[in-house]
Design an enzyme around this catalytic site. Structure first.
Site, PDB file in Angstrom:
ATOM      1  N   GLY A   1      27.734  39.079 -21.118  1.00 41.65           N
ATOM      2  CA  GLY A   1      26.508  39.771 -20.968  1.00 41.65           C
ATOM      3  C   GLY A   1      24.894  39.894 -19.974  1.00 41.65           C
ATOM      4  O   GLY A   1      25.588  39.042 -19.166  1.00 41.65           O
ATOM      5  N   ARG A   2      23.827  40.376 -20.718  1.00 43.86           N
ATOM      6  CA  ARG A   2      23.163  39.840 -19.507  1.00 43.86           C
ATOM      7  C   ARG A   2      22.284  37.687 -20.262  1.00 43.86           C
ATOM      8  O   ARG A   2      22.514  37.079 -18.931  1.00 43.86           O
ATOM      9  CB  ARG A   2      21.972  40.411 -20.462  1.00 43.86           C
ATOM     10  CG  ARG A   2      21.313  41.895 -20.520  1.00 43.86           C
ATOM     11  CD  ARG A   2      20.602  42.275 -20.956  1.00 43.86           C
ATOM     12  NE  ARG A   2      21.480  42.336 -22.686  1.00 43.86           N
ATOM     13  CZ  ARG A   2      20.827  43.014 -23.594  1.00 43.86           C
ATOM     14  NH1 ARG A   2      20.295  44.044 -22.899  1.00 43.86           N
ATOM     15  NH2 ARG A   2      21.621  43.656 -24.835  1.00 43.86           N
ATOM     16  N   ILE A   3      23.248  37.702 -21.069  1.00 46.88           N
ATOM     17  CA  ILE A   3      23.200  35.621 -20.977  1.00 46.88           C
ATOM     18  C   ILE A   3      23.548  35.368 -19.858  1.00 46.88           C
ATOM     19  O   ILE A   3      23.496  34.834 -19.593  1.00 46.88           O
ATOM     20  CB  ILE A   3      22.549  35.332 -22.575  1.00 46.88           C
ATOM     21  CG1 ILE A   3      21.794  36.208 -23.287  1.00 46.88           C
ATOM     22  CG2 ILE A   3      22.929  33.952 -22.570  1.00 46.88           C
ATOM     23  CD1 ILE A   3      21.516  36.312 -24.670  1.00 46.88           C
TER      24      ILE A   3
ATOM     25  N   ARG B   1      35.189  41.633 -22.461  1.00 46.29           N
ATOM     26  CA  ARG B   1      35.979  43.077 -22.512  1.00 46.29           C
ATOM     27  C   ARG B   1      35.796  43.942 -21.963  1.00 46.29           C
ATOM     28  O   ARG B   1      37.250  44.419 -20.854  1.00 46.29           O
ATOM     29  CB  ARG B   1      35.411  43.733 -24.026  1.00 46.29           C
ATOM     30  CG  ARG B   1      36.210  43.741 -24.834  1.00 46.29           C
ATOM     31  CD  ARG B   1      34.873  43.830 -26.464  1.00 46.29           C
ATOM     32  NE  ARG B   1      33.469  43.756 -25.729  1.00 46.29           N
ATOM     33  CZ  ARG B   1      32.404  44.238 -26.555  1.00 46.29           C
ATOM     34  NH1 ARG B   1      32.478  44.903 -27.776  1.00 46.29           N
ATOM     35  NH2 ARG B   1      31.211  44.416 -26.119  1.00 46.29           N
TER      36      ARG B   1
ATOM     37  N   ILE C   1      26.689  28.635 -27.271  1.00 50.24           N
ATOM     38  CA  ILE C   1      25.637  29.079 -27.996  1.00 50.24           C
ATOM     39  C   ILE C   1      25.550  31.256 -27.836  1.00 50.24           C
ATOM     40  O   ILE C   1      24.130  31.967 -28.317  1.00 50.24           O
ATOM     41  CB  ILE C   1      24.245  29.242 -26.306  1.00 50.24           C
ATOM     42  CG1 ILE C   1      24.860  30.056 -25.293  1.00 50.24           C
ATOM     43  CG2 ILE C   1      24.395  27.159 -26.279  1.00 50.24           C
ATOM     44  CD1 ILE C   1      24.138  30.430 -24.492  1.00 50.24           C
TER      45      ILE C   1
ATOM     46  N   ARG D   1      27.336  32.580 -31.764  1.00 50.46           N
ATOM     47  CA  ARG D   1      27.266  32.836 -33.051  1.00 50.46           C
ATOM     48  C   ARG D   1      27.898  31.642 -33.050  1.00 50.46           C
ATOM     49  O   ARG D   1      29.953  31.278 -32.752  1.00 50.46           O
ATOM     50  CB  ARG D   1      27.696  33.964 -33.365  1.00 50.46           C
ATOM     51  CG  ARG D   1      26.521  35.127 -33.728  1.00 50.46           C
ATOM     52  CD  ARG D   1      25.530  34.521 -34.622  1.00 50.46           C
ATOM     53  NE  ARG D   1      24.430  35.777 -34.209  1.00 50.46           N
ATOM     54  CZ  ARG D   1      23.297  35.842 -33.719  1.00 50.46           C
ATOM     55  NH1 ARG D   1      23.190  34.894 -32.920  1.00 50.46           N
ATOM     56  NH2 ARG D   1      22.244  36.271 -33.867  1.00 50.46           N
TER      57      ARG D   1
ATOM     58  N   GLU E   1      26.558  28.378 -41.140  1.00 50.15           N
ATOM     59  CA  GLU E   1      25.572  27.846 -40.702  1.00 50.15           C
ATOM     60  C   GLU E   1      23.777  27.775 -41.813  1.00 50.15           C
ATOM     61  O   GLU E   1      24.251  29.003 -42.392  1.00 50.15           O
ATOM     62  CB  GLU E   1      24.423  27.721 -39.412  1.00 50.15           C
ATOM     63  CG  GLU E   1      24.355  28.789 -38.874  1.00 50.15           C
ATOM     64  CD  GLU E   1      23.394  29.584 -37.390  1.00 50.15           C
ATOM     65  OE1 GLU E   1      24.548  28.654 -36.378  1.00 50.15           O
ATOM     66  OE2 GLU E   1      22.883  29.924 -36.942  1.00 50.15           O
TER      67      GLU E   1
ATOM     68  N   HIS F   1      20.231  25.879 -34.308  1.00 50.06           N
ATOM     69  CA  HIS F   1      20.109  27.177 -33.201  1.00 50.06           C
ATOM     70  C   HIS F   1      18.494  27.584 -32.434  1.00 50.06           C
ATOM     71  O   HIS F   1      17.909  28.698 -33.339  1.00 50.06           O
ATOM     72  CB  HIS F   1      20.539  28.251 -34.593  1.00 50.06           C
ATOM     73  CG  HIS F   1      20.897  29.307 -34.301  1.00 50.06           C
ATOM     74  ND1 HIS F   1      21.414  30.549 -34.762  1.00 50.06           N
ATOM     75  CD2 HIS F   1      20.972  30.560 -32.978  1.00 50.06           C
ATOM     76  CE1 HIS F   1      22.011  31.935 -34.064  1.00 50.06           C
ATOM     77  NE2 HIS F   1      20.848  31.363 -33.583  1.00 50.06           N
ATOM     78  N   ILE F   2      18.283  26.686 -32.215  1.00 49.33           N
ATOM     79  CA  ILE F   2      16.736  26.936 -31.434  1.00 49.33           C
ATOM     80  C   ILE F   2      17.314  27.934 -29.219  1.00 49.33           C
ATOM     81  O   ILE F   2      16.419  27.175 -29.068  1.00 49.33           O
ATOM     82  CB  ILE F   2      17.146  25.723 -31.011  1.00 49.33           C
ATOM     83  CG1 ILE F   2      17.513  24.625 -30.237  1.00 49.33           C
ATOM     84  CG2 ILE F   2      16.025  25.170 -32.742  1.00 49.33           C
ATOM     85  CD1 ILE F   2      16.745  22.710 -30.239  1.00 49.33           C
TER      86      ILE F   2
HETATM   87  C1  GLV Z   1      20.222  34.167 -31.529  1.00 45.45           C
HETATM   88  O1  GLV Z   1      20.899  33.955 -31.903  1.00 45.45           O
HETATM   89  C2  GLV Z   1      20.275  35.579 -31.293  1.00 45.45           C
HETATM   90  O2  GLV Z   1      20.284  37.022 -31.792  1.00 45.45           O
HETATM   91  O3  GLV Z   1      18.826  36.168 -31.130  1.00 45.45           O
END
Ligand code: GLV
Length: 328
Positions: free
Chosen positions: A156-158, A179, A238, A240, A269, A287-288
Site C-alpha cells: 500500500g502507500r507505506i 493481494r 511495522i 501489526r 502489545e 509501536h512508534i
Molecule cells: C499505527 O499503527 C496506525 O495504524 O496508525
C-alpha cells in the site's frame, strides 16, 4: 442547541481538545487511564461520537450497549480495533487517518531496517554495558542495505514509500508481494517487481511487513515462512502484531535461522513475548512508527476533522464505511 457529546478515549494534544471543544461537549482522558472494555462501554453509553486510538476496541458488545453512538474516529491508519461489519450494521461510521502518516512511517520502517541489519542497538547496549575494551575486525558485522534485495509484503502507500527509499536512495533491488499487483506506472516509480509470496520469502535479504492485520494475515509469517527465508535475512514488522508468530520468530532468532529482526508491533502489545526479550539479534520499539510530532499532530487533527465534518455536514474526510452516510 446543545453540543453533541463525544468521548476522547486517550490523552491527546491539548490544542486538538481545544478545537473539538468548540463543537462538542467533551469527556476526555488526559490522565491517559487504561480503561477496561466495561469502563470504555460505560463512558460511551451517553456519547454520540468517539475519538479512539488503536488500543480502543469497538466491537458488537460495545455497540449494542451504546445505541446513541454514531461515529468512531480512529487516530490511526490501521483499524483492526474496529469490528467494521458490526459498526456498519448499526449505522456507526468509522474513520481512520491515512496519508498523513505515510512518509513518516516509511522513514521509520527504513530506520528500523538499518538498525536491525547494521546491529545498531545491539552494539549500543554492548558499549553502554562497558564491554567495549578493544576493536576487532568482525565486531557487530551485519549485512549491507545498499545493493541488497528488499522484499516488501503489503504494497500500500507505506510499502510504496519504503520501496522508493530502498530503490532510489540505496540502490536496492525491490521485490514485493501484495493481494493485488500494482499498476505498471506505480511499479516503475517504485522500481519494484511483483513476485509470489514464496519467491519473496526465499529471495529477500531484508523483508519488511506493511500489510494490514485481518484474520487472513494472522501469522502470515510463522515457522514455515521463517524456514523459507535466507539464514542471513532480516525481518522488519511495522504493520501489526499478530501478523508474525512471535514465539516462532523468537525461536528462529535464537537458533540463527534468520539473522535478525526489527519489531515495532507485537502480538498482545504492550506485552512482548518474553522469548523476544532474551535474544540479542532483535531491535524492539514500542509501536512508534508514526511518532514524529508533526505527524502525530496531523493524525489527531484529521481524526478531529472527521468528527467535525460528520456532525456539521454528515460527511467525513476519510470514512471506512461511507455507505452509512447515505442511509436514511
Ligand atoms: C499505527 O499503527 C496506525 O495504524 O496508525
Amino acid at each position: 442547541m446543545s453540543k453533541p457529546r463525544i468521548l476522547i478515549a486517550r490523552a491527546v494534544f491539548p490544542a486538538v481538545i481545544e478545537r473539538l471543544s468548540q463543537y462538542f461537549d467533551i469527556e476526555s482522558n488526559q490522565a491517559d487511564e487504561t480503561w477496561s472494555k466495561a469502563q470504555l462501554t460505560e463512558k460511551l453509553r451517553d456519547k454520540a461520537g468517539a475519538f479512539t486510538t488503536g488500543s480502543d476496541r469497538i466491537d458488537a458488545d460495545v455497540l449494542a450497549a451504546c445505541p446513541q453512538l454514531k461515529i468512531c474516529a480512529n487516530m490511526a491508519v490501521g483499524y483492526n480495533n474496529f469490528d467494521l461489519d458490526a459498526m456498519t450494521a448499526r449505522g456507526v461510521l468509522g474513520t481512520n487517518t491515512p496519508d498523513v502518516l505515510t512518509e513518516t512511517t516509511a522513514d521509520f520502517g527504513f530506520a528500523l531496517l538499518m538498525a536491525t541489519a547494521r546491529r545498531i542497538t545491539e552494539s549500543e547496549h554492548y558499549l553502554r554495558a562497558g564491554q567495549w575494551t578493544k576493536w576487532s575486525y568482525d565486531m557487530f558485522a551485519g549485512s549491507d542495505i545498499h545493493g541488497a534485495t528488499l522484499g516488501i509484503l503489503g504494497m500500500g502507500r507505506i510499502g510504496q514509500g519504503i520501496a522508493r527509499r530502498g530503490a532510489h536512495g540505496f540502490g536496492m533491488n525491490v521485490i514485493y508481494h501484495n493481494r493485488s499487483r500494482l499498476d505498471a506506472a506505480t511499479e516503475a516509480e517504485c522500481k519494484a517487481r511483483y513476485v509470489d509470496k514464496d519467491e519473496l520469502l526465499k529471495t529477500a535479504d531484508h523483508l519488511v511487513l506493511v500489510l494490514p492485520y485481518s484474520a487472513a494475515s494472522h501469522h502470515a509469517i510463522g515457522a514455515a515462512e521463517l524456514a523459507q527465508m535466507k539464514p542471513t535475512a532480516t525481518l522488519v514488522n511495522i504493520a501489526r502484531g499478530g501478523i508474525v508468530d512471535d514465539a516462532a520468530l523468537a525461536a528462529a532468532l535464537r537458533d540463527k535461522r534468520i539473522a535478525a529482526a526489527g519489531l515495532d508491533v507485537f502480538e498482545g502489545e504492550p506485552k512482548v513475548h518474553p522469548d523476544l526479550l532474551t535474544v540479542p539479534n532483535v531491535v524492539l520499539t514500542p509501536h512508534i512508527a508514526s511518532a514524529s510530532v508533526p505527524t502525530r499532530l496531523a493524525m489527531a487533527n484529521l481524526a478531529a476533522d472527521n468528527l467535525i465534518e460528520f456532525f456539521t455536514k454528515n460527511k467525513a474526510l476519510t470514512p471506512l464505511n461511507p455507505q452509512v452516510l447515505t442511509r436514511a
